[in-house]
Write a protein that holds these residues in place. Structure first.
Motif, PDB file in Angstrom:
ATOM      1  N   TRP A  17     -11.273  -1.697  -3.572  1.00 55.41           N
ATOM      2  CA  TRP A  17     -11.155  -1.704  -2.073  1.00 55.41           C
ATOM      3  C   TRP A  17     -10.764  -0.445  -1.314  1.00 55.41           C
ATOM      4  N   ALA A  18      -9.304  -0.122  -1.850  1.00 51.53           N
ATOM      5  CA  ALA A  18      -8.788   1.089  -1.239  1.00 51.53           C
ATOM      6  C   ALA A  18      -9.948   2.161  -1.461  1.00 51.53           C
ATOM      7  N   GLN A  19     -10.538   2.437  -2.422  1.00 50.68           N
ATOM      8  CA  GLN A  19     -11.564   3.426  -2.547  1.00 50.68           C
ATOM      9  C   GLN A  19     -12.764   3.239  -1.678  1.00 50.68           C
ATOM     10  N   GLN A  20     -13.088   1.982  -1.429  1.00 50.66           N
ATOM     11  CA  GLN A  20     -14.382   1.711  -0.708  1.00 50.66           C
ATOM     12  C   GLN A  20     -13.953   2.027   0.926  1.00 50.66           C
ATOM     13  N   ARG A  21     -12.412   1.614   1.380  1.00 53.02           N
ATOM     14  CA  ARG A  21     -12.080   2.153   2.875  1.00 53.02           C
ATOM     15  C   ARG A  21     -12.141   3.498   2.777  1.00 53.02           C
ATOM     16  N   ARG A  22     -11.616   4.342   1.663  1.00 58.19           N
ATOM     17  CA  ARG A  22     -11.582   5.590   1.727  1.00 58.19           C
ATOM     18  C   ARG A  22     -12.820   6.422   2.012  1.00 58.19           C
ATOM     19  N   GLN A  45     -13.420  -1.894   6.379  1.00 57.77           N
ATOM     20  CA  GLN A  45     -13.606  -2.312   4.668  1.00 57.77           C
ATOM     21  C   GLN A  45     -14.857  -2.305   4.334  1.00 57.77           C
ATOM     22  N   ASN A  46     -15.814  -3.152   5.034  1.00 58.45           N
ATOM     23  CA  ASN A  46     -17.209  -3.528   4.602  1.00 58.45           C
ATOM     24  C   ASN A  46     -18.090  -2.843   5.538  1.00 58.45           C
TER      25      ASN A  46
END
Ligand code: SAM
Ligand code: SF4
Length: 473
Positions: free
Chosen positions: A389-394, A450-451
């Motif tokens: 999730w952190a990677q997706q936010r980044r 996030q999404n």
């Protein structure tokens, strides 16, 4: 169904679809098959003359969920009979394939149980059920064969009704890989690829009906090897098929899912370099970063094989973004193995990913092995998801300030809001008028969550074509 004013609305069909995009595609085909029998789509099961549950068996409790839904439908079916009507109830998809006659035993009010490879026979099955007096048929019909004939040869052309701007098209089905954890080879059967000519013809129809993006579907889509068109010799792989589809005027975007690392070839990598309509986004499941676990999973590739593939795609298309599937807690996975999965994720940096706790599937080899405790699986899943999730936010955050081509697909929840997709499959929210739906427009990304990301339409920019899909990241 005849209205009070005498208008015949025909019969109503309600299909509840579980699971993957392939089931979504199959459900649409079932509706096409039943249309000549007078069935139109209903909004709810309660108003339907026929209900189909198109089921998924990939993870836990799938069968139990289906049985509890069938319990709810029994009441609706009874109520319909009490008011002089009749509801035909059918269960299809992978749970139907796996459970078979057990469904008719546990839920005798079910009329038809059919598998993913026999749904082209639905009209005959429905006619057979309707020919028997309501409540008189001794037992339901079961057809879960893996027939000799290819189902696709018996399906009608997809209905001309709008497929939406972003359409899906099944090109390949089934799988011969037999990963230790997976039911697909048992429920969907042997690997099969549709002939190139059929795929291209269906893609043309979808584009003529308004599609601007097509996602090619297959359980193992890059194993595609369809018969060459025009009586040509041999078979075409996915890369060559993508080149042919890119020649369809009006088709702005091509995607494909789901791929197996073992079936990636040079032609597919080159297609990402040479075909601007092919989106710079790849869902390439790795499942684990540990070679020991990958071997136990029968994946036939190592973590380094996978890393090298990612590098080759990125070299062909520098703005390529990646997604994956992960399973934690496969039998035999220890903390060292799990650390290797985290290291692989750290090294690659995903734009998005799906991660699951291993779920024993009856009949698969891994289900017979000693299992890890649920608490261990849950803790590893939480750790992995936090990282993903952190990677997706980044990744979303890094797009802030970029201008991305966005295909506007549907209205948002708020008035004046439209939702589209970036090349990287991000959901993009913009303010705009509904007449822009279906357009591919440049959008400046101004916010990241996030999404999804938020953007503003770039003013006074004419619509961009596929050649402009290459975006500076
Ligand atoms: N063909 C694709 C591949 O080779 O990776 C995957 C197709 S499968 C329908 C989709 C995903 O479901 C898999 O990639 C895997 O991560 C997950 N999956 C399959 N079986 C599972 C199981 N028994 N427990 C947990 N996840 C599972
Ligand atoms: Fe299942 Fe994919 Fe493995 Fe085939 S390749 S068995 S579909 S996980």
């Amino acid at each position: 169904m005849v209205e009070k004013d005498g208008t015949d609305l025909g019969k109503r069909l309600y299909i509840k679809t579980y699971g993957c995009q392939m089931n979504v595609y199959d459900s649409a085909r079932m509706a096409d098959l039943l249309a000549p029998l007078g069935y139109h789509i209903a909004a709810a099961a309660g108003e339907a003359d026929m209900v189909i549950l198109n089921t998924c068996h990939i993870r836990e409790k799938a069968a139990e969920k289906v049985y509890s839904e069938l319990g709810r439908l029994r009441a609706l079916k009874r109520a319909r009979a009490a008011s002089g009507g009749r509801m035909v109830l059918a269960v299809g998809g992978c749970v139907a394939q796996a459970e078979g006659a057990e469904i008719l035993r546990r839920a005798p009010h079910v009329d038809i149980v059919f598998g993913p490879q026999t749904y082209h026979r639905l009209p005959a099955m429905v006619a057979g059920i309707l020919a028997a007096p309501a409540g008189g048929a001794a037992r339901g019909l079961l057809d879960t064969d893996f027939p000799e004939e290819a189902k696709f040869d018996f399906l009608p052309e997809a209905a001309a009704a709008s497929p939406g701007v972003a359409a899906i098209l099944s090109v390949q089905e089934g799988c011969d890989k037999f990963c230790s954890f997976c039911v697909v080879p048992y429920t969907r059967g042997a690997e099969y690829s549709r002939p190139v000519a059929d795929v291209v013809a269906e893609a043309r129809r979808l584009v003529a009906a308004g599609a601007r993006e097509i996602t090619l579907l297959g359980q193992n889509v890059n194993a595609y090897h369809g018969a060459a068109p025009n009586g040509g010799a041999g078979e075409w792989g996915l890369g060559r098929l993508i080149h042919a589809l890119a020649e369809i005027a009006g088709l702005a975007r091509i995607r494909y899912t789901t791929s197996h690392p073992g079936d990636v070839d040079e032609a597919l990598i080159a297609a990402h370099r040479d075909v601007p309509q092919l989106m710079p986004f790849l869902h390439l499941p790795v499942q684990s970063g540990s070679d020991r676990v990958l071997a136990a999973m029968n994946r036939k590739h190592t973590a380094d094989d996978y890393r090298r593939l990612v590098e080759r795609f990125a070299a062909a298309r520098p703005d390529m973004a990646f997604s994956s599937d992960f399973i934690v807690g496969h039998p035999g996975e220890d903390e060292v193995d799990f650390a290797a999965t985290l290291a692989l994720v750290e090294g690659i940096g995903y734009a998005q990913a799906f991660s699951f706790m291993y779920s024993p599937r009856p009949g698969t080899p891994a289900a017979q092995a000693p299992q890890l405790p649920d608490e261990v699986k849950a803790a590893r899943l939480a750790t992995l998801q936090e990282l993903l999730w952190a990677q997706q936010r980044r990744f979303n955050e890094a797009c802030r300030g970029d201008v991305l081509p966005v295909l506007l697909e549907r209205p948002g929840r708020h008035p004046g809001q439209l939702i589209g997709r970036s090349p990287y499959l991000q959901s993009v929210h913009v303010e705009g008028s509904a007449h822009l739906l279906g357009a591919l427009l440049p959008v400046r990304i101004v916010g990241a969550g996030q999404n999804s990301v938020a953007g503003v339409l770039e003013a006074d920019v004419p619509e961009i074509g596929p050649a402009a899909a290459a975006v500076s990241a």
